[in-house]
Motif scaffolding. Sequence first.
Motif, short mmCIF file in Angstrom:
data_model
loop_
_atom_site.label_atom_id
_atom_site.label_comp_id
_atom_site.label_asym_id
_atom_site.label_seq_id
_atom_site.Cartn_x
_atom_site.Cartn_y
_atom_site.Cartn_z
N LYS A 130 0.83 -1.20 0.00
CA LYS A 130 0.00 0.00 0.00
C LYS A 130 0.86 1.25 0.00
CE LYS A 130 -3.87 2.15 2.45
NZ LYS A 130 -4.81 2.05 3.60
N SER A 158 -7.64 -11.16 -12.53
CA SER A 158 -7.80 -10.19 -11.44
C SER A 158 -6.57 -9.31 -11.29
CB SER A 158 -8.07 -10.94 -10.13
OG SER A 158 -8.17 -10.03 -9.05
N ALA A 209 -6.48 -5.33 -11.53
CA ALA A 209 -6.04 -4.55 -10.36
C ALA A 209 -4.88 -3.63 -10.72
CB ALA A 209 -5.64 -5.48 -9.22
N LYS A 228 -8.92 -2.08 -10.14
CA LYS A 228 -10.04 -2.83 -9.57
C LYS A 228 -9.61 -3.61 -8.33
CE LYS A 228 -12.82 -3.35 -13.77
NZ LYS A 228 -13.57 -4.30 -14.64
N GLU A 229 -10.59 -4.01 -7.53
CA GLU A 229 -10.31 -4.76 -6.31
C GLU A 229 -9.77 -6.15 -6.64
OE1 GLU A 229 -12.52 -5.26 -2.08
OE2 GLU A 229 -13.68 -5.95 -3.80
N LYS A 230 -8.80 -6.62 -5.87
CA LYS A 230 -8.22 -7.95 -6.06
C LYS A 230 -9.25 -9.02 -5.72
CE LYS A 230 -5.05 -6.99 -3.08
NZ LYS A 230 -3.87 -7.05 -2.18
N LYS A 244 -8.91 -10.77 -1.24
CA LYS A 244 -8.76 -9.56 -0.43
C LYS A 244 -7.71 -9.75 0.67
CE LYS A 244 -13.63 -8.29 -1.06
NZ LYS A 244 -14.04 -9.52 -1.77
#
Length: 340
Positions: free
Chosen positions: A114, A302, A306, A311-313, A316
């Motif tokens: 992050k 995915s 991402a 987009k969201e993985k 999670k």
Amino acid sequence: MITVAYVGFGVSVREYHIPYVEHRDDIKVKYVYRREEDIEQNAAYEPFYPEIIFTTDFDQVLNDPEVNLVVVNTPDRFHVPYAKSILNAGKHALVEKPFAPTAKEAQEVFDLAKEKGLICMPNQNRRFDADFLAVKEVVESGKLGQLVRLESHYDYYRENGWYDTYGTPYNLAVHFIDQIVSLLGEPDHTNFDVRSIHHPGVADDYYDLEFFYGNSKASVNTSMCVLIDYPRFTVHGTKGSFTLPPVIHNSGKKKTIGRHVISTEMAPEDRWGTLVYINENGERTEEKVPVGCAHYERIYDSLVEAIEQGKEKCVKDSEVVYVLRALEEATAVAKSYAAE
């Protein structure tokens, strides 16, 4: 375009990664990195991959600006160090299971990703197993009514049990807990039974892990002492039941030297599931549920979304942390048995 480098060249890379990306237009495999001491182990496969650069220089991979995704397929203890090195080099990372030894270490890696604005995810590809996809389809169809009981069995008969010191929870349950969490979410509470049958205090080779969701329960089970066929999945609801045939183990089969080719064929009918339920007219109905092929490429679908679209993985961070917390708790239960 995602340009990939693999760390390691074992069965996982050759059978569960490269075959699912080699024909894609949006992914290019550029490198396979191995340590000098690991080259001989799988050197016979190298000639079948002439388009890939094989290297023993990890810095060559990390310093190549074209590489933007590095996939870690090493022994478990190296997962976290490699993941951190990759992220610190500004590359995205896909890491084999178990993602980390502890939930705390996993969170550290996610926090680093992050901070760097990068994607890091475990390869929890078995949520895309053909048989589990069939279970998911049936549960989500509503034909079973309210879920009451889901059993996931992955059993063996091995007279000497499981040798790996990480034992079956970190080697096997890591897959199947993730399947349950991906389908049902985090449970309300749990009950774990984990033991070392053949090598007390050394390698945990039996587990019965129960996950409770309101008035329903899911369990994942593995034992080295099962000499009869046991369904891979059994699901019961208020309106019906569903079962899938026992797992077929391929680990003992001799591997053919060459480039692995995946099958996209449906499973034979004797591997299909059986669904029995009460239909809308109150009649007992029985159906065969087809089982297709695995869709491990969805992990890469995915990742591409991402990395390139934000987009969201599909897996999670919170799911990964929960699974590792469960594995830590399961291991602690086994140690308590051994201490008695």
